[in-house]
Design a protein around this motif. Structure first.
Motif, PDB file in Angstrom:
ATOM      1  N   SER A  89      -7.834  -2.260  -0.871  1.00 55.09           N
ATOM      2  CA  SER A  89      -6.959  -3.436  -0.814  1.00 55.09           C
ATOM      3  C   SER A  89      -6.194  -3.464   0.497  1.00 55.09           C
ATOM      4  O   SER A  89      -6.004  -4.523   1.114  1.00 55.09           O
ATOM      5  CB  SER A  89      -5.999  -3.445  -2.006  1.00 55.09           C
ATOM      6  OG  SER A  89      -6.695  -3.574  -3.218  1.00 55.09           O
ATOM      7  N   TYR A  90      -5.732  -2.296   0.933  1.00 50.91           N
ATOM      8  CA  TYR A  90      -5.040  -2.206   2.229  1.00 50.91           C
ATOM      9  C   TYR A  90      -5.989  -2.576   3.360  1.00 50.91           C
ATOM     10  O   TYR A  90      -5.617  -3.328   4.265  1.00 50.91           O
ATOM     11  CB  TYR A  90      -4.503  -0.798   2.438  1.00 50.91           C
ATOM     12  CG  TYR A  90      -3.965  -0.567   3.833  1.00 50.91           C
ATOM     13  CD1 TYR A  90      -2.704  -1.032   4.204  1.00 50.91           C
ATOM     14  CD2 TYR A  90      -4.725   0.101   4.790  1.00 50.91           C
ATOM     15  CE1 TYR A  90      -2.221  -0.839   5.493  1.00 50.91           C
ATOM     16  CE2 TYR A  90      -4.254   0.306   6.076  1.00 50.91           C
ATOM     17  CZ  TYR A  90      -3.004  -0.168   6.428  1.00 50.91           C
ATOM     18  OH  TYR A  90      -2.520   0.017   7.697  1.00 50.91           O
ATOM     19  N   LYS A 114      -4.291   8.176   2.609  1.00 45.36           N
ATOM     20  CA  LYS A 114      -4.249   7.298   1.436  1.00 45.36           C
ATOM     21  C   LYS A 114      -4.481   5.843   1.827  1.00 45.36           C
ATOM     22  O   LYS A 114      -5.169   5.100   1.117  1.00 45.36           O
ATOM     23  CB  LYS A 114      -2.918   7.454   0.716  1.00 45.36           C
ATOM     24  CG  LYS A 114      -2.749   8.802   0.018  1.00 45.36           C
ATOM     25  CD  LYS A 114      -1.415   8.896  -0.702  1.00 45.36           C
ATOM     26  CE  LYS A 114      -1.282  10.216  -1.437  1.00 45.36           C
ATOM     27  NZ  LYS A 114       0.013  10.343  -2.150  1.00 45.36           N
ATOM     28  N   LEU A 115      -3.915   5.432   2.968  1.00 41.12           N
ATOM     29  CA  LEU A 115      -4.157   4.071   3.430  1.00 41.12           C
ATOM     30  C   LEU A 115      -5.629   3.854   3.772  1.00 41.12           C
ATOM     31  O   LEU A 115      -6.216   2.818   3.446  1.00 41.12           O
ATOM     32  CB  LEU A 115      -3.286   3.765   4.644  1.00 41.12           C
ATOM     33  CG  LEU A 115      -1.770   3.724   4.424  1.00 41.12           C
ATOM     34  CD1 LEU A 115      -1.047   3.389   5.725  1.00 41.12           C
ATOM     35  CD2 LEU A 115      -1.385   2.729   3.334  1.00 41.12           C
ATOM     36  N   SER A 116      -6.239   4.837   4.418  1.00 41.37           N
ATOM     37  CA  SER A 116      -7.656   4.722   4.797  1.00 41.37           C
ATOM     38  C   SER A 116      -8.558   4.606   3.576  1.00 41.37           C
ATOM     39  O   SER A 116      -9.630   3.976   3.648  1.00 41.37           O
ATOM     40  CB  SER A 116      -8.071   5.936   5.630  1.00 41.37           C
ATOM     41  OG  SER A 116      -7.338   5.992   6.841  1.00 41.37           O
ATOM     42  N   ALA A 117      -8.130   5.208   2.460  1.00 46.70           N
ATOM     43  CA  ALA A 117      -8.946   5.194   1.249  1.00 46.70           C
ATOM     44  C   ALA A 117      -8.610   4.037   0.318  1.00 46.70           C
ATOM     45  O   ALA A 117      -9.187   3.929  -0.766  1.00 46.70           O
ATOM     46  CB  ALA A 117      -8.776   6.518   0.503  1.00 46.70           C
ATOM     47  N   ASP A 118      -7.718   3.162   0.718  1.00 49.37           N
ATOM     48  CA  ASP A 118      -7.253   2.056  -0.118  1.00 49.37           C
ATOM     49  C   ASP A 118      -7.980   0.773   0.292  1.00 49.37           C
ATOM     50  O   ASP A 118      -7.676   0.186   1.333  1.00 49.37           O
ATOM     51  CB  ASP A 118      -5.741   1.899   0.057  1.00 49.37           C
ATOM     52  CG  ASP A 118      -5.138   0.842  -0.858  1.00 49.37           C
ATOM     53  OD1 ASP A 118      -5.869  -0.073  -1.292  1.00 49.37           O
ATOM     54  OD2 ASP A 118      -3.918   0.899  -1.113  1.00 49.37           O
ATOM     55  N   ARG A 135       1.898   1.856  -3.495  1.00 47.46           N
ATOM     56  CA  ARG A 135       0.789   2.392  -4.287  1.00 47.46           C
ATOM     57  C   ARG A 135       0.567   3.867  -3.980  1.00 47.46           C
ATOM     58  O   ARG A 135       0.124   4.630  -4.844  1.00 47.46           O
ATOM     59  CB  ARG A 135      -0.499   1.600  -4.010  1.00 47.46           C
ATOM     60  CG  ARG A 135      -0.496   0.187  -4.574  1.00 47.46           C
ATOM     61  CD  ARG A 135      -1.905  -0.405  -4.569  1.00 47.46           C
ATOM     62  NE  ARG A 135      -2.455  -0.573  -3.234  1.00 47.46           N
ATOM     63  CZ  ARG A 135      -2.294  -1.654  -2.474  1.00 47.46           C
ATOM     64  NH1 ARG A 135      -1.556  -2.671  -2.921  1.00 47.46           N
ATOM     65  NH2 ARG A 135      -2.843  -1.733  -1.277  1.00 47.46           N
ATOM     66  N   ALA A 136       0.896   4.275  -2.762  1.00 44.01           N
ATOM     67  CA  ALA A 136       0.714   5.673  -2.354  1.00 44.01           C
ATOM     68  C   ALA A 136       1.866   6.568  -2.795  1.00 44.01           C
ATOM     69  O   ALA A 136       1.854   7.763  -2.518  1.00 44.01           O
ATOM     70  CB  ALA A 136       0.545   5.745  -0.837  1.00 44.01           C
ATOM     71  N   ALA A 194       0.821  -1.210   0.000  1.00 42.90           N
ATOM     72  CA  ALA A 194       0.000   0.000   0.000  1.00 42.90           C
ATOM     73  C   ALA A 194       0.855   1.259   0.000  1.00 42.90           C
ATOM     74  O   ALA A 194       0.508   2.259  -0.654  1.00 42.90           O
ATOM     75  CB  ALA A 194      -0.937  -0.001   1.203  1.00 42.90           C
TER      76      ALA A 194
END
Length: 270
Positions: A114-115, A108-112, A70-71, A67
């Motif tokens: 897959s993460y 960004k992690l909160s909106a991912d 990806r960010a 993740a």
């Protein structure tokens, strides 16, 4: 308040034969001072022996490292402490293009999605099955003339390669800036390279328990190579002249050194 190292004084010392500066070589390195220095986050997850590390490894391998890439962060390093204080623990190095990217990662992690799926066992851990005991976080800014992390070469297998994480503490901001100047423009990095001390990053610590301080990471194929390289460095005539120059000696600008030998995890990107 920052106190820049007096480069003219260092060069004057060189003219007098008291110090050898490798400025031309330093400027010829692939990194240019004009590049924006990266921000590094160093996470240390403290563990206890048992299943804790397996839980943390699963989160880092399957959720966080992919993740973070990806960010737009990374490559992300993940290491275990092989020798030195803190074992058992896992050390994670996250490079960011800027401090704004560091601040944006959580969102960004909160909106991912897959993460969220991969991280669910970690994020929903119960008190009876925690993935770590405690977490220390340090932020650092790369040196102006070493603004980007350098990935290690292919010498030595991934299984045997080791890393050495070192932090130098200084008695004042002026002393700390002087030590940074020895590395960044004073030729010490070039001596490192020539004697087999292969750098991954150099950075000024922005947070930490004993500021001012700086931190850097070296890599070696194995412990035997590390021992030989440090021996060559200690005997190098340019290093001896530099380190014995009044105002640049360890007793004047360094109050202590922390040192750890790290082993990369199988999923580390560094």
């Amino acid at each position: 308040m920052a106190y820049p190292i007096d480069r003219r004084s260092l060069m004057a010392g060189a003219a007098l034969g008291s110090i050898t500066l490798l400025s031309t070589e330093a400027e010829a390195q692939p990194h240019a001072a004009a590049a924006t220095p990266e921000i590094y986050e160093l996470r240390t997850y403290h563990l206890v022996n048992g299943p804790m590390k397996e839980r943390l490894d699963a989160y880092l391998k399957d959720a966080f490292l992919p993740a973070a890439r990806r960010a737009g962060c990374g490559p992300v390093g993940a290491f275990t402490v092989a020798i030195g204080a803190g074992a058992p623990s896992v050390v994670v190095l996250v490079p960011y293009p800027s401090i704004a990217d560091y601040a944006a990662l959580s969102g960004k992690l909160s909106a991912d999605p897959s993460y969220a799926r991969a991280a669910a066992p970690f994020l929903e851990s119960k008190p009876e099955g925690p993935p770590y005991v405690s977490l220390d976080v340090k932020l650092m800014r790369a040196f102006p003339h070493f603004p980007r992390l350098e990935l290690p070469g292919v010498a030595g297998s991934a299984k045997s390669r080791i890393f050495e994480l070192r932090t130098y503490y200084s008695p004042s901001e002026k002393a700390g800036t002087t030590k940074i100047g020895m590395f960044d423009t004073g030729g010490e990095v070039d001596i490192f390279r020539r004697t087999g001390l292969t750098p991954v990053f150099f950075a000024k610590d922005l947070t930490g328990p004993r500021l001012p301080s700086l931190t850097y990471l070296l890599t070696f194929p194995d412990l035997a190579t590390r021992e030989r390289s440090w021996s060559r460095f200690g005997a190098d005539p340019d290093w001896r002249r530099l380190s014995e120059t009044p105002g640049l000696t360890n007793s004047e600008i360094i109050t202590g050194i922390d040192n750890q030998i790290l082993s990369p995890t199988p999923y580390s990107q560094i």
